[in-house]
Structure formats: C-alpha cells, structure tokens
Design a protein around this motif. Structure first.
Motif, PDB file in Angstrom:
ATOM      1  N   ALA A  19       0.852  -1.187   0.000  1.00  9.17           N
ATOM      2  CA  ALA A  19       0.000   0.000   0.000  1.00  9.17           C
ATOM      3  C   ALA A  19       0.892   1.243   0.000  1.00  9.17           C
ATOM      4  N   VAL A  20       0.342   2.363  -0.498  1.00  9.58           N
ATOM      5  CA  VAL A  20       1.080   3.629  -0.519  1.00  9.58           C
ATOM      6  C   VAL A  20       0.311   4.652   0.311  1.00  9.58           C
ATOM      7  N   LEU A  21       1.029   5.296   1.243  1.00  6.84           N
ATOM      8  CA  LEU A  21       0.458   6.341   2.091  1.00  6.84           C
ATOM      9  C   LEU A  21       1.149   7.651   1.736  1.00  6.84           C
ATOM     10  N   ASP A  22       0.374   8.628   1.272  1.00  2.98           N
ATOM     11  CA  ASP A  22       0.894   9.939   0.865  1.00  2.98           C
ATOM     12  C   ASP A  22       0.595  10.931   1.984  1.00  2.98           C
ATOM     13  N   VAL A  23       1.646  11.532   2.575  1.00  2.00           N
ATOM     14  CA  VAL A  23       1.466  12.419   3.735  1.00  2.00           C
ATOM     15  C   VAL A  23       1.620  13.898   3.377  1.00  2.00           C
ATOM     16  N   ARG A  24       1.519  14.228   2.078  1.00  5.68           N
ATOM     17  CA  ARG A  24       1.630  15.629   1.666  1.00  5.68           C
ATOM     18  C   ARG A  24       0.334  16.393   1.948  1.00  5.68           C
ATOM     19  N   GLU A  25       0.397  17.696   1.726  1.00  8.62           N
ATOM     20  CA  GLU A  25      -0.768  18.548   1.935  1.00  8.62           C
ATOM     21  C   GLU A  25      -1.777  18.358   0.787  1.00  8.62           C
ATOM     22  N   PRO A  26      -3.052  18.703   1.018  1.00 14.45           N
ATOM     23  CA  PRO A  26      -4.085  18.488  -0.005  1.00 14.45           C
ATOM     24  C   PRO A  26      -3.771  19.117  -1.366  1.00 14.45           C
ATOM     25  N   VAL A  27      -3.212  20.318  -1.392  1.00 14.63           N
ATOM     26  CA  VAL A  27      -2.930  20.960  -2.692  1.00 14.63           C
ATOM     27  C   VAL A  27      -1.881  20.167  -3.467  1.00 14.63           C
ATOM     28  N   GLU A  28      -0.904  19.592  -2.761  1.00 11.74           N
ATOM     29  CA  GLU A  28       0.122  18.784  -3.419  1.00 11.74           C
ATOM     30  C   GLU A  28      -0.500  17.503  -3.997  1.00 11.74           C
ATOM     31  N   TRP A  29      -1.340  16.859  -3.196  1.00 12.73           N
ATOM     32  CA  TRP A  29      -2.038  15.634  -3.609  1.00 12.73           C
ATOM     33  C   TRP A  29      -2.878  15.902  -4.854  1.00 12.73           C
ATOM     34  N   HIS A  30      -3.581  17.028  -4.871  1.00 13.69           N
ATOM     35  CA  HIS A  30      -4.478  17.391  -5.969  1.00 13.69           C
ATOM     36  C   HIS A  30      -3.737  17.420  -7.307  1.00 13.69           C
ATOM     37  N   HIS A  31      -2.498  17.911  -7.299  1.00 12.48           N
ATOM     38  CA  HIS A  31      -1.732  18.065  -8.540  1.00 12.48           C
ATOM     39  C   HIS A  31      -1.135  16.761  -9.053  1.00 12.48           C
ATOM     40  N   VAL A  41      -4.611   4.365   8.054  1.00 10.57           N
ATOM     41  CA  VAL A  41      -3.369   3.794   7.525  1.00 10.57           C
ATOM     42  C   VAL A  41      -3.653   2.362   7.087  1.00 10.57           C
ATOM     43  N   PRO A  42      -3.292   2.022   5.836  1.00  8.20           N
ATOM     44  CA  PRO A  42      -3.574   0.667   5.352  1.00  8.20           C
ATOM     45  C   PRO A  42      -2.875  -0.406   6.193  1.00  8.20           C
ATOM     46  N   ASP A  43      -3.465  -1.590   6.216  1.00  2.56           N
ATOM     47  CA  ASP A  43      -2.849  -2.736   6.883  1.00  2.56           C
ATOM     48  C   ASP A  43      -1.743  -3.300   5.998  1.00  2.56           C
ATOM     49  N   GLY A  44      -0.861  -4.075   6.597  1.00  4.06           N
ATOM     50  CA  GLY A  44       0.188  -4.725   5.828  1.00  4.06           C
ATOM     51  C   GLY A  44       1.365  -3.797   5.556  1.00  4.06           C
ATOM     52  N   ARG A  45       2.131  -4.117   4.525  1.00  8.35           N
ATOM     53  CA  ARG A  45       3.330  -3.350   4.165  1.00  8.35           C
ATOM     54  C   ARG A  45       2.904  -2.027   3.523  1.00  8.35           C
ATOM     55  N   VAL A  46       3.478  -0.915   4.009  1.00  7.83           N
ATOM     56  CA  VAL A  46       3.086   0.412   3.531  1.00  7.83           C
ATOM     57  C   VAL A  46       4.327   1.214   3.131  1.00  7.83           C
ATOM     58  N   LEU A  47       4.278   1.786   1.924  1.00  6.90           N
ATOM     59  CA  LEU A  47       5.304   2.706   1.445  1.00  6.90           C
ATOM     60  C   LEU A  47       4.798   4.118   1.729  1.00  6.90           C
ATOM     61  N   VAL A  48       5.568   4.905   2.499  1.00  9.39           N
ATOM     62  CA  VAL A  48       5.152   6.254   2.874  1.00  9.39           C
ATOM     63  C   VAL A  48       5.872   7.256   1.970  1.00  9.39           C
ATOM     64  N   VAL A  49       5.093   8.163   1.357  1.00  6.08           N
ATOM     65  CA  VAL A  49       5.671   9.108   0.401  1.00  6.08           C
ATOM     66  C   VAL A  49       5.289  10.553   0.713  1.00  6.08           C
ATOM     67  N   CYS A  50       6.187  11.479   0.316  1.00  2.00           N
ATOM     68  CA  CYS A  50       5.896  12.915   0.309  1.00  2.00           C
ATOM     69  C   CYS A  50       6.641  13.490  -0.893  1.00  2.00           C
ATOM     70  N   LYS A  51       6.950  14.785  -0.891  1.00  2.00           N
ATOM     71  CA  LYS A  51       7.601  15.376  -2.062  1.00  2.00           C
ATOM     72  C   LYS A  51       9.048  14.923  -2.205  1.00  2.00           C
ATOM     73  N   VAL A  52       9.864  15.059  -1.146  1.00  2.00           N
ATOM     74  CA  VAL A  52      11.283  14.701  -1.242  1.00  2.00           C
ATOM     75  C   VAL A  52      11.729  13.652  -0.228  1.00  2.00           C
ATOM     76  N   GLY A  53      10.857  13.248   0.682  1.00  2.00           N
ATOM     77  CA  GLY A  53      11.196  12.191   1.617  1.00  2.00           C
ATOM     78  C   GLY A  53      11.392  12.620   3.058  1.00  2.00           C
ATOM     79  N   ALA A  54      11.315  13.918   3.358  1.00  2.00           N
ATOM     80  CA  ALA A  54      11.529  14.384   4.737  1.00  2.00           C
ATOM     81  C   ALA A  54      10.302  14.153   5.614  1.00  2.00           C
ATOM     82  N   ARG A  55       9.127  14.632   5.153  1.00  2.00           N
ATOM     83  CA  ARG A  55       7.902  14.423   5.935  1.00  2.00           C
ATOM     84  C   ARG A  55       7.563  12.948   6.031  1.00  2.00           C
ATOM     85  N   SER A  56       7.764  12.228   4.942  1.00  2.00           N
ATOM     86  CA  SER A  56       7.452  10.800   4.968  1.00  2.00           C
ATOM     87  C   SER A  56       8.408  10.039   5.890  1.00  2.00           C
TER      88      SER A  56
END
Length: 110
Positions: free
Chosen positions: A20-32, A53-68
């Motif tokens: 699963a992929v979890l995106d932790v960016r802000e809504p405006v970033e997600w929208h684009h 948060v999804p169950d199982g293995r999760v890949l956490v993403v943001c713009k450059v990797g700091a927030r994630s």
C-alpha cells in the motif's frame, strides 16, 4: 531512530498489490499529482487518523522524503510495517513512474 527506506529503483514496476502507498503531503500537493491508489493522510492529521493507515506493508511518500521519513519513524513505533520512499515523489516522477492528478491536467509534483 533508524527509518526503513526504499529507493524508486528498489521498487517493482508496477508496485505489487500487497504494497500500500500512504501519501502524507498537503491536499494541494495531492491534488496536482499522486500515485494511483495511494491513501492520502496529511502528516499533521496522521496521529488522529491512524485507522486510515492501510494494513500490511506500507510505502510512505511525500515530495522529497523528509515528511514521509517522520511519518515512517512514527508509524514504525506504532507497530506498522512501513518504509519511506527515498527522494519522494520528485524521484518517483524523475524515474518516469506513473502518477495521476485530480486537477484535470497532467500529474505533477508541486
């Protein structure tokens, strides 16, 4: 604390269904632009939305990797099987990996 990390090159293309992929960016970033099928929970909302948060293995993403990286460290402490995407969606996009957009235009990392 050690943050489990993966690079774009280490990830199969397409991503396996069990990852699963979890995106932790802000809504405006997600929208684009975001990875299709990813779950969107902005970093600041994560503590209150742990159930999203999804169950199982999760890949956490943001713009450059700091927030994630922050989210990955915290989620690992909560017992989740998580990995941070090194370089974030900037590296994902640079590698030509697919993204989708809610804006009606081409997907982009902002």
């Amino acid at each position: 604390m050690h943050v489990p990390t993966m690079t774009v090159a280490e990830l199969p293309d397409p991503l396996p269904e069990e990852l699963a992929v979890l995106d932790v960016r802000e809504p405006v970033e997600w929208h684009h632009g975001h990875i299709e099928g990813s779950v969107h929970v902005p970093l600041m909302e994560l503590p209150g939305r742990l159930a999203d948060v999804p169950d199982g293995r999760v890949l956490v993403v943001c713009k450059v990797g700091a927030r994630s990286a922050q989210a990955t460290a915290w989620l690992a402490q909560q017992g989740h099987d998580v990995a941070n995407l090194d370089g974030g969606l900037v590296e994902w996009s640079a590698a030509g990996r697919p993204m989708v957009s809610d804006s009606g235009g081409p997907a982009q990392v902002v």
